[in-house]
Scaffold this active site. Structure first.
Site, PDB file in Angstrom:
ATOM      1  N   HIS A   1     -11.523 -12.189  -9.548  1.00  0.00           N
ATOM      2  CA  HIS A   1     -11.281 -13.481  -8.906  1.00  0.00           C
ATOM      3  C   HIS A   1     -10.485 -13.316  -7.614  1.00  0.00           C
ATOM      4  O   HIS A   1      -9.924 -14.286  -7.113  1.00  0.00           O
ATOM      5  CB  HIS A   1     -10.551 -14.409  -9.874  1.00  0.00           C
TER       6      HIS A   1
ATOM      7  N   GLY B   1       7.581  14.417  -4.924  1.00  0.00           N
ATOM      8  CA  GLY B   1       7.959  13.124  -5.478  1.00  0.00           C
ATOM      9  C   GLY B   1       6.846  12.412  -6.198  1.00  0.00           C
ATOM     10  O   GLY B   1       7.028  11.894  -7.308  1.00  0.00           O
ATOM     11  N   ARG B   2       5.659  12.372  -5.607  1.00  0.00           N
ATOM     12  CA  ARG B   2       4.539  11.651  -6.223  1.00  0.00           C
ATOM     13  C   ARG B   2       3.965  12.392  -7.420  1.00  0.00           C
ATOM     14  O   ARG B   2       3.122  11.849  -8.144  1.00  0.00           O
ATOM     15  CB  ARG B   2       3.460  11.393  -5.176  1.00  0.00           C
TER      16      ARG B   2
ATOM     17  N   LYS C   1      16.151  13.655  -5.101  1.00  0.00           N
ATOM     18  CA  LYS C   1      16.136  15.118  -5.187  1.00  0.00           C
ATOM     19  C   LYS C   1      17.144  15.734  -4.222  1.00  0.00           C
ATOM     20  O   LYS C   1      17.890  16.638  -4.567  1.00  0.00           O
ATOM     21  CB  LYS C   1      14.731  15.649  -4.918  1.00  0.00           C
TER      22      LYS C   1
ATOM     23  N   GLU D   1      17.551   4.846   1.468  1.00  0.00           N
ATOM     24  CA  GLU D   1      17.304   3.609   0.729  1.00  0.00           C
ATOM     25  C   GLU D   1      17.949   3.663  -0.659  1.00  0.00           C
ATOM     26  O   GLU D   1      18.543   2.687  -1.130  1.00  0.00           O
ATOM     27  CB  GLU D   1      15.797   3.353   0.582  1.00  0.00           C
TER      28      GLU D   1
ATOM     29  N   GLU E   1      -0.741   9.647   0.181  1.00  0.00           N
ATOM     30  CA  GLU E   1       0.328  10.481   0.721  1.00  0.00           C
ATOM     31  C   GLU E   1      -0.043  11.952   0.653  1.00  0.00           C
ATOM     32  O   GLU E   1       0.407  12.755   1.475  1.00  0.00           O
ATOM     33  CB  GLU E   1       1.632  10.231  -0.039  1.00  0.00           C
TER      34      GLU E   1
ATOM     35  N   LYS F   1      11.463   7.174   9.229  1.00  0.00           N
ATOM     36  CA  LYS F   1      12.826   7.329   8.736  1.00  0.00           C
ATOM     37  C   LYS F   1      13.770   7.745   9.865  1.00  0.00           C
ATOM     38  O   LYS F   1      14.883   7.250   9.996  1.00  0.00           O
ATOM     39  CB  LYS F   1      12.873   8.370   7.619  1.00  0.00           C
TER      40      LYS F   1
END
Length: 528
Positions: free
Chosen positions: A389, A271-272, A214, A220, A358, A504
């Protein structure tokens, strides 16, 4: 009526709710003579052909009545209305919160940045649909005149988790329904092994890469872009003919000649919460076709509409949120397990981890004041029956009670199955989730302590016919709205994420070399 933002522990309804701690035995309710009636009655229709069933939750008519009081005293529907009508709900960043507007208009027109935001979002969706159609019909080709066969998204966090979860959810469905257009891959981790593995597995000249940032400055993502560009150049191709951007109109990526096209989002989409934007729309439209993405948005929009219902017994996201607060703040349960009995939803719990943790992992209220009660739970999960399991031992007999969210479907996506020992694999899968709900709730008495199951492990079940574009859209919106309502109840801002920033900043300090003390000592252990 004016909206009041009050801490949870100041509400009279919450004090009343606290008096009901451990007042309901789910084992007694389900194993009693009215157990079947309870399963039928404690159920709410959702959009997309889904149903939310909470019969195995530790609630009864009295608890539900107080939860209804809590919803009213917290003004949850009024706050939701303020949000979708464009009030500044993200107080930390002084922004509106408009992800619901990406898929439909719940209230009045929202104007910002000099435009009608609904019209802006629709226009971007049309641009993505047109671009995808041109790729599919061969109007946009690679430098050799060949059709693109693969799309690869470069992004991290919300630019990866949601779109990846939805792509995986629909991949087999699209293949079975003849709407599969292109393979999709994802690069997220700045670990070079991630990008190298993906780039080595695809035909670079026939791949379109989507750079998602954005701000256009995500370290990253830009690092991985450079890594990928190196692969593109080594394949004898021009990166600018192989990359598109999903970004904001003000970012350095917006009008760059380095990209075939750019699709825009804005600061009102966290973002999420961005899977309904170009972050999810570009890759899903390329992979499956624009209609699949449109159907996904329709499912989400229909589920958003149910979140406006004032009756908590007809509002699945609101009731799910209220029960979750009861479990977290009254019953004292620290975590929640998300257990989809569908391989298609293999990455959906990972997306919900970010969405929930978040958003609601906060210890100060909307005004920056320390709060004295717990907020968001730890979210984890794995598809069934794999999880059975793995960590179900702790869920059944561990010292902590962990509320459970089962998700299940009566049909698989491919239509392929076999009969073994008089039943299909799909029937065995559904039998397992059914058995687990009752086993967790009712337990089993045994003189051998090692084989004793206390029960009273509460769960809810979201179920439907099949994972498809409409149902996955509805499922996503359900959890987005649940998280929103819980943030309102806890009086926290669910739409900023300062907790991800400090690391960051320190990472940039390390890379800049201006460090000392323990920071330098740890860096010296790893950076050679």
């Amino acid at each position: 009526m004016a909206i009041s933002w009050n801490n949870l522990d100041k509400l009279e309804s919450f004090k009343k709710l606290q008096s009901l701690k451990n007042s309901v035995s789910v084992a007694k309710e389900l194993s009693g003579p009215d157990g079947a009636k309870r399963v039928a009655e404690y159920s709410i229709p959702m959009a997309g052909g889904l149903t939310y069933n909470y019969a195995a939750k530790q609630v009864n008519a009295q608890v539900l009545s107080v939860l209804e009081e809590l919803a009213k005293e917290s003004q949850l529907l009024e706050k939701f209305e303020a949000l979708y009508n464009g009030d500044v709900i993200n107080t930390g960043e002084n922004r509106m919160v408009l992800h619901q507007l990406l898929r439909g208009q719940l209230g009045k027109d929202v104007m910002a940045d000099g435009v009608n935001k609904r019209e802006f979002y629709i226009n971007e969706q049309k641009k993505m649909a047109d671009f995808a159609a041109k790729v599919h019909n061969g109007e946009i080709l690679n430098e050799k005149g060949e059709k693109f066969t693969t799309v690869c998204q470069i992004g991290i966090g919300g630019s990866d988790l949601g779109p990846r979860a939805i792509y995986l959810a629909l991949e087999n469905w699209a293949k079975a329904n003849n709407t599969f257009k292109m393979d999709a891959k994802f690069i997220s981790n700045v670990d070079p092994d991630d990008a190298a593995a993906v780039c080595s597995s695809i035909d670079i000249p026939k791949t379109i890469f989507i750079l998602v940032s954005k701000s256009g400055t995500t370290l990253e993502t830009l690092t991985n872009e450079s890594f990928v560009k190196d692969f593109i150049v080594k394949a004898g191709c021009n990166p600018s003919k192989h990359m598109i951007a999903v970004t904001s109109e003000t970012s350095p990526l917006a009008k760059s000649p380095d990209y075939l096209a750019a699709f825009f989002m804005d600061d009102y989409i966290g973002g999420r919460y961005s899977s309904s934007s170009g972050v999810g729309g570009a890759i899903l439209s390329l992979a499956f076709g624009p209609k699949v993405f449109a159907d996904f948005l329709d499912g989400a929009a229909a589920e958003d509409a149910t979140a406006k219902n004032a009756d908590i017994r007809k509002n699945p996201a609101l009731l799910d949120a209220l029960i979750g607060v009861y479990e977290r703040n009254v019953q004292g349960y620290p975590s929640t397990a998300v257990l989809p009995y569908s391989q298609a939803l293999s990455r959906f719990p990972a997306h919900l981890q970010q969405l929930d943790m978040e958003s609601n992992g906060k210890s100060v209220n909307r005004f920056g004041e320390k709060i004295s009660y717990v907020t968001g739970p730890v979210i984890f999960g794995e598809p069934g029956t794999n999880g059975q399991h793995s960590f179900y031992q702790l869920l059944h007999q561990g010292t902590d009670i962990v509320p459970l969210q089962f998700i299940a479907y009566s049909e698989n996506q491919t239509g392929k199955d076999v009969v073994i020992e008089d039943s299909t694999s799909q029937k065995k899968l559904c039998a397992n989730v059914t058995a687990q709900i009752i086993a967790f709730a009712c337990g089993k008495d045994n003189e051998n302590p090692n084989k004793f199951f206390a029960g009273e492990r509460p769960s809810s079940l979201i179920y439907g016919k099949q994972v498809n574009p409409t149902s996955i859209g509805a499922l996503l919106a359900h959890f987005e709205n649940k998280v929103m309502f819980q943030g309102f109840i806890w009086n926290i801002n669910s739409f900023d994420q300062e907790g991800v920033q400090l690391g960051k900043v320190l990472a940039k300090t390390v890379l800049g070399g201006k460090m000392d003390g323990a920071l330098k000592a740890f860096a010296d252990l790893l950076i050679k």
